[in-house]
Design an enzyme around this catalytic site. Structure first.
Site, PDB file in Angstrom:
ATOM      1  N   LYS B  75      -4.935   5.385  -5.953  1.00 51.65           N
ATOM      2  CA  LYS B  75      -3.608   5.201  -5.356  1.00 51.65           C
ATOM      3  C   LYS B  75      -3.655   4.042  -4.372  1.00 51.65           C
ATOM      4  CE  LYS B  75       0.071   7.823  -2.980  1.00 51.65           C
ATOM      5  NZ  LYS B  75       0.432   9.123  -2.355  1.00 51.65           N
ATOM      6  N   SER B 155       4.913  11.184  -4.048  1.00 53.01           N
ATOM      7  CA  SER B 155       4.739   9.751  -3.986  1.00 53.01           C
ATOM      8  C   SER B 155       3.622   9.214  -4.890  1.00 53.01           C
ATOM      9  CB  SER B 155       4.463   9.311  -2.555  1.00 53.01           C
ATOM     10  OG  SER B 155       3.206   9.792  -2.108  1.00 53.01           O
ATOM     11  N   SER B 179       3.051  15.305  -2.388  1.00 52.37           N
ATOM     12  CA  SER B 179       2.904  14.037  -3.126  1.00 52.37           C
ATOM     13  C   SER B 179       1.791  13.997  -4.152  1.00 52.37           C
ATOM     14  CB  SER B 179       2.708  12.880  -2.148  1.00 52.37           C
ATOM     15  OG  SER B 179       3.938  12.509  -1.593  1.00 52.37           O
TER      16      SER B 179
END
Lengths: 95, 491
Positions: B75, B155, B179
């Site tokens: 990420k 997210s 998330s």
């Protein structure tokens, strides 16, 4: 409690965010939507409840007061938007 | 080649049936072909191939770590030395960190291979990946008889899409309010948010420091156990990293769930929730019962206050954390300004997206003089009550079973105009962050129109092993082996 245009201008100033004048009113509306929703927290009696300060039961750790990193000023300058040798350049601060 | 799991690729590498270079080459190609999904914001193919060759050398000598030669997606919230890290924001621009986050360093030390950095909501603020400065990510899944593009959750939407579309073996995510678990649930993948303090936060771009936690996003529960083992550590660089040794989660998967006490919280039965969610939840309880678990109804009375509490605490912390982006030392700087205050105000206004600005304003307001007690102090007290709810029920049960999300993936653009509607996506996940507990999302079924749904298991603090074992039980009973049709390669 309700947020108006002047309040948004004041918070934006505290938050160092330039908000154009025509955006103040719509932002106030959005923020009020959110603040009206969080109002429900007022239903709860929290008189004798301690505020949470740490989510896990562990004392903050101590560490030795020693230098264990650093000396990388030139490397840090690679990401600077504007610099002269190892100094960050900003608009004049002191008259 | 690309449908290997971490476990099966590890075993194939060890048995010399494949090489890391072959595996990595296949994944690099898959990543390139899947650009229409917008899952990666930075691809690092040269680095990946170089790391794969080094792994093959170690494997040939019979050496290598727990993740030797296994290609992962990272990420874009994790700082990676020498590789652009943007947190999905224009304000970081082309920021190239001169250091490596502890979690990613742990992965490279274990022999893992980096394929690139995945897209995400800006500063991890969002539930659909639509707030990213790099544009939205598209869910590899589409509803039956529909061409409308769906969100991959957020997210960690780039990571969830990359895992679901076989663009990596596994990925890292971070979870502040859901998330990891929400994007995993809507893409038919596994997502684990560990206990607060289990994975070091050092080198992860901060959103809300008392809630942020890194965790694995994988194809299977076993893979989540494998990846967590390598991500987690005791880190002197993070003062909130907890001094508990990291167990061998994969070994602890064995043993079954006979006698496990599973709580079903009645407050999670939401009015207006789709009947498919409730039906899947009931099925999950039956699956666990059939394998010897004891099911009991429990009550978490402060559940409905969790989201509003979160939307005070998280923006408050974010407004403080994001004060560092001022256009002076790194990141975006506004042009043509004459004084220092305008430099700050314009750089921030140009660099931050609308949702981030909204949350900074909320956070600044609730921390400002005259409002601190009414909002922030009250929210911190509510947080104590929410955490106490869990302490109480854990006197009676070992794990809690809930739905992971209030619905399946929704269409791009569907909820982006109404912040509160978007925030409701995290209604089942956010309590776990507020209480600092571990939570696991496991794919459990499909909706009538073919979209994945997940169930969530919540555990006691530092008892990831038990939710992983219960998750494995659900995974085996659900036998979820659906994969999305590959429409993006043709695109």
């Amino acid at each position: 409690m309700s947020v108006d245009k002047d309040t948004v201008r004041r918070i934006a100033g505290l938050a160092r965010l330039a908000v154009p004048a025509e955006k103040l009113e719509p932002l106030a509306g959005e923020l009020n939507g959110i603040f009206n929703w969080v109002e429900m927290l007022n239903e709860v009696n929290v008189a004798d409840v301690p505020a949470m300060t740490s989510v896990v039961a562990q004392k903050l750790k101590w560490r030795a007061d020693v230098v264990n990193d650093g000396g990388v000023a030139e490397e840090l300058m690679k990401n600077a938007p504007e610099h002269e040798s190892t100094f960050f350049v900003v608009p004049k601060v002191v008259e | 080649m690309t449908d290997f799991t971490l476990a099966s690729a590890r075993d194939a590498l060890k048995a010399k049936k494949i090489s890391s270079l072959e595996l990595t080459t296949a994944l690099v190609k898959a990543v390139e072909e899947a650009r229409p999904l917008n899952a990666y914001v930075t691809e690092t193919p040269e680095k990946a191939l170089e790391m794969a060759r080094a792994s093959d050398t170690r494997l040939a000598k019979g050496e290598g770590g727990a993740l030797e030669g296994l290609p992962l997606a990272i990420k874009d919230l994790f700082c990676t030395k020498g590789v652009r890290t943007t947190a999905g924001s224009n304000i970081l621009g082309n920021y190239v960190p001169p250091y490596e986050s502890t979690v990613t360093q742990n992965l490279w030390d274990a022999g893992a291979v980096m394929l690139g950095k995945t897209n995400m909501d800006e500063f991890a603020m969002g539930s659909s990946n639509e707030t990213s400065a790099h544009g939205p990510v598209f869910n590899p899944w589409m509803a039956k008889n529909s061409n409308s593009k769906l969100v991959p959750g957020g997210s960690s939407g780039g990571s969830s899409a990359a895992v679901a579309a076989n663009l990596c073996l596994a990925a890292t995510g971070t979870d502040t309010g859901g998330s990891i678990r929400q994007p995993a649930a809507v893409t038919g993948t596994v997502g684990l948010k560990p206990t607060y303090g289990r994975c070091s936060r050092w080198g992860i771009v901060a959103f809300a420091s008392s809630l942020d936690q890194a965790g694995p996003m994988t194809k299977t529960v076993r893979d989540a156990a494998i990846l967590l083992k390598s991500m987690a550590s005791i880190d002197p660089k993070d003062s909130t990293s907890v001094d508990i040794p990291v167990p061998d989660y994969e070994k602890l998967l064995e043993g079954g769930i006979k006698g496990l006490k599973v709580g079903i919280p009645k407050e999670y039965r939401m009015d207006g929730a789709p009947p498919e969610i409730a039906a899947l939840w009931d099925k999950g309880a039956e699956w666990l019962k059939a394998q010897g678990a004891e099911i009991m109804e429990i009550s978490l009375p402060h559940t409905k206050y969790a989201l509003p509490t979160y939307y005070i605490v998280a923006p408050a912390e974010a407004s403080s954390n994001l004060a560092r982006y001022d256009g002076v030392r790194f990141g975006h700087r506004a042009k043509g300004v004459r004084d220092i205050t305008s430099l700050y105000e314009k750089s921030r206004a140009e660099g931050f997206g609308l949702e981030v600005q909204r949350r900074i304003l909320i956070g600044t307001y609730v921390l400002s003089a005259g409002y601190y007690d009414a909002y922030y102090a009250r929210a911190q007290k509510l947080r104590t009550l929410i955490a106490r709810d869990f302490t109480e029920v854990y006197k009676k049960c070992d794990v809690i079973l809930t739905p992971a999300t209030p619905g399946p993936a929704f269409a791009v653009g569907d909820k982006s105009d109404d912040p509160v509607a978007m925030y409701l996506n995290d209604v089942f996940t956010v309590t776990v962050n507020l209480a600092g507990l571990p939570g696991l999302a496991v794919p459990a079924g499909l909706t009538a129109n073919g979209l994945p749904l997940g169930l969530q298991l919540i555990g006691k603090a530092f008892d990831e092993a038990t939710i992983l074992r219960a998750g494995l039980a659900i995974e085996q009973a659900a036998a979820f082996n659906h994969k999305p049709a590959n429409w993006w390669r043709a695109a």
